[in-house]
Design an enzyme around this catalytic site. Structure first.
Site, PDB file in Angstrom:
ATOM      1  CE  LYS A 226      97.608 -22.127  15.594  1.00 42.21           C
ATOM      2  NZ  LYS A 226      96.793 -23.545  15.492  1.00 42.21           N
TER       3      LYS A 226
ATOM      4  CB  SER B 184      97.186 -18.220  18.259  1.00 43.05           C
ATOM      5  OG  SER B 184      98.182 -17.513  19.132  1.00 43.05           O
TER       6      SER B 184
ATOM      7  CE1 TYR C  63     101.605 -19.568  16.840  1.00 43.98           C
ATOM      8  CE2 TYR C  63     101.150 -21.848  16.105  1.00 43.98           C
ATOM      9  CZ  TYR C  63     100.993 -20.616  17.100  1.00 43.98           C
ATOM     10  OH  TYR C  63     100.080 -20.923  18.107  1.00 43.98           O
TER      11      TYR C  63
HETATM   12  C1  WQD Z   1     106.048 -15.591  26.809  1.00 50.60           C
HETATM   13  C2  WQD Z   1     106.976 -14.493  27.340  1.00 50.60           C
HETATM   14  C3  WQD Z   1     108.928 -14.310  26.261  1.00 50.60           C
HETATM   15  C4  WQD Z   1     110.833 -18.136  27.210  1.00 50.60           C
HETATM   16  C5  WQD Z   1     103.794 -18.015  21.659  1.00 50.60           C
HETATM   17  C6  WQD Z   1     102.925 -18.106  20.640  1.00 50.60           C
HETATM   18  C7  WQD Z   1     101.589 -18.326  21.026  1.00 50.60           C
HETATM   19  C8  WQD Z   1     101.245 -19.718  21.899  1.00 50.60           C
HETATM   20  C9  WQD Z   1     102.164 -19.723  22.985  1.00 50.60           C
HETATM   21  C10 WQD Z   1     101.668 -21.954  20.999  1.00 50.60           C
HETATM   22  C11 WQD Z   1     107.560 -13.641  26.361  1.00 50.60           C
HETATM   23  C12 WQD Z   1     109.216 -14.847  27.569  1.00 50.60           C
HETATM   24  C13 WQD Z   1     109.987 -16.918  27.284  1.00 50.60           C
HETATM   25  C14 WQD Z   1     111.983 -17.920  27.871  1.00 50.60           C
HETATM   26  C15 WQD Z   1     111.543 -15.445  28.347  1.00 50.60           C
HETATM   27  N1  WQD Z   1     101.664 -20.813  20.934  1.00 50.60           N
HETATM   28  N2  WQD Z   1     110.218 -15.962  27.723  1.00 50.60           N
HETATM   29  N3  WQD Z   1     112.392 -16.560  28.584  1.00 50.60           N
HETATM   30  O1  WQD Z   1     105.813 -16.026  22.750  1.00 50.60           O
HETATM   31  O2  WQD Z   1     103.815 -15.238  24.067  1.00 50.60           O
HETATM   32  O3  WQD Z   1     103.455 -17.041  22.653  1.00 50.60           O
HETATM   33  O4  WQD Z   1     103.653 -19.241  22.522  1.00 50.60           O
HETATM   34  O5  WQD Z   1     101.496 -22.562  22.299  1.00 50.60           O
HETATM   35  O6  WQD Z   1     100.475 -18.277  19.994  1.00 50.60           O
HETATM   36  O7  WQD Z   1     102.659 -16.771  19.994  1.00 50.60           O
HETATM   37  O8  WQD Z   1     104.881 -17.476  24.404  1.00 50.60           O
HETATM   38  O9  WQD Z   1     105.960 -18.524  26.576  1.00 50.60           O
HETATM   39  O10 WQD Z   1     107.243 -18.187  24.467  1.00 50.60           O
HETATM   40  O11 WQD Z   1     106.630 -16.361  25.852  1.00 50.60           O
HETATM   41  O12 WQD Z   1     111.863 -14.352  28.756  1.00 50.60           O
HETATM   42  O13 WQD Z   1     112.890 -18.740  28.127  1.00 50.60           O
HETATM   43  O14 WQD Z   1     107.961 -14.929  28.199  1.00 50.60           O
HETATM   44  O15 WQD Z   1     109.877 -13.318  25.794  1.00 50.60           O
HETATM   45  O16 WQD Z   1     107.501 -12.265  26.720  1.00 50.60           O
HETATM   46  P1  WQD Z   1     104.628 -16.476  23.449  1.00 50.60           P
HETATM   47  P2  WQD Z   1     106.156 -17.678  25.285  1.00 50.60           P
END
Ligand code: WQD
Length: 342
Positions: free
Chosen positions: A154, A125, A150
């Site tokens: 990785k 990741s 997590y």
């Molecule tokens: C994306 C953006 C949130 C939800 C993580 C892991 C990565 C991968 C994907 C597993 C961020 C914003 C999110 C919400 C929001 N792992 N958001 N409201 O955190 O970039 O990556 O998940 O699959 O390795 O690090 O992904 O989709 O959670 O967030 O505003 O209800 O959307 O703050 O900016 P992230 P995400």
């Protein structure tokens, strides 16, 4: 046809990779403990490729079951290892679950192949980069101390693989550093299937649009970005799945870079949360109900990948854009609303 073990193959990225492996002429074999996915995904895959993939249900942390499976399946030439716990927030609450599950499963697999040649593709990741100093971030960028257990699993898994490939001559390894996987297969028969309240942005968007969630909360609009919301490199899950096939093909051909290599798998484009919402509204024709809320603990501000190395050396490049990511995610959510998969 080369038999490829796909651990976690009933999961989001695993199921899409099973489809692409079959299309590329491979025979995928799924091992999954179904802790975070549904066995019904096998039927969905069958609807797409016309055959039900071989499936074995057991936990890769059970060394006896891993060894028995490997002994009974001596014709496996490659492994694509997806099986792992992957929820950032949960890992902060329950780090031991993450260290136990993600490391014992990996080490059991590696030890089972201690004396046998194996091509091994690992699901890593972009979280290993933390908040990159330079954007777009390339594979030579320093790995930073992860902000979650997590992410740490990785990073450490990559180190285990690099040192294992260096110490023994039978492992050929590629780690794929995913950016943000989103979207669904064009058939709308497989897609992201979060259990409970979605942690990731896209399923929360589509569940809000379909009416399963009252509203989306945007986690912060006061970041140092053009519109104040955080930026990510969203990549279509089908493009991501194809990158795994390309990695197996490179390992079969012989990777000139050696027995351990790393590739970024993203599009190279960054979209903010607000831009992603606008793209979803445009692609779906749905007005999304969202509010601006506080920042989420541990979130990085902006990351998008430099995918030059993947294009030049993996022979892979993302083809699907944000519109297809959003429209396919929406089509899948609508399919689920009429055909629930538990
Ligand atoms: C994306 C953006 C949130 C939800 C993580 C892991 C990565 C991968 C994907 C597993 C961020 C914003 C999110 C919400 C929001 N792992 N958001 N409201 O955190 O970039 O990556 O998940 O699959 O390795 O690090 O992904 O989709 O959670 O967030 O505003 O209800 O959307 O703050 O900016 P992230 P995400």
């Amino acid at each position: 046809m080369s038999k490829i073990l796909v651990t976690g193959g009933t999961g989001f990225i695993g199921s899409h990779t099973v489809v692409e492996l079959h299309k590329a002429g491979y025979t995928p074999v799924i091992v999954d403990n179904l802790s975070n996915s549904s066995v019904k995904i096998l039927d969905q895959i069958e609807k797409i490729i016309g055959v039900k993939p071989a499936f074995h249900q057991f936990d890769l942390c059970d060394v006896a079951q891993v060894n028995a499976f490997i002994a009974a399946n001596t014709d496996i030439s490659g492994i694509i290892h997806f099986a792992a716990s992957k929820a950032v927030g949960e890992s902060v609450q329950d780090p031991l679950k993450y260290y136990h599950n993600n490391f014992f499963s990996l080490i059991n697999l590696l030890e089972a192949y201690r004396k046998k040649p194996i091509n091994f593709v690992f699901s890593s990741s972009c979280t290993v980069y933390g908040e990159p100093d330079v954007l777009p971030v390339n594979e030579a960028a320093p790995v930073k101390r992860a902000t979650s257990p997590y992410g740490n699993t990785k990073q450490i898994a990559e180190e285990i693989l690099e040192e294992t490939a260096a110490a023994y001559d039978n492992y050929q390894v590629i780690a794929l550093r995913y950016f943000n996987p989103v979207g669904a297969h064009e058939s709308a028969l497989i897609g992201e299937l979060p259990i409970g309240v979605p942690q990731n942005l896209l399923p929360f968007i589509t569940q809000t649009a379909i009416g399963k969630r009252e509203k989306l909360t945007v986690f912060g609009d006061d970041y140092d970005t053009p519109d104040g919301s955080a930026i990510r490199d969203y990549i279509h899950v089908v493009d991501l799945a194809k990158a795994h096939v390309a990695a197996i093909q490179l390992l079969e051909k012989g990777n000139p870079n050696g027995s351990y290599d790393v590739f970024n798998v993203g599009t190279g484009n960054g979209y903010s949360v607000l831009e992603a919402i606008a793209a979803f509204e445009k692609a779906s024709g749905q007005q999304l109900n969202y509010v601006i809320g506080p920042r989420r603990e541990g979130d990085i501000i902006k990351v998008w990948g430099d995918v030059t190395k993947s294009t030049n050396e993996l022979g892979w490049k993302a083809e699907l854009g944000i519109d297809e990511m959003m429209s396919s995610a929406w089509a899948w959510e609508k399919y689920l609303s009429e055909n629930p998969i538990q």
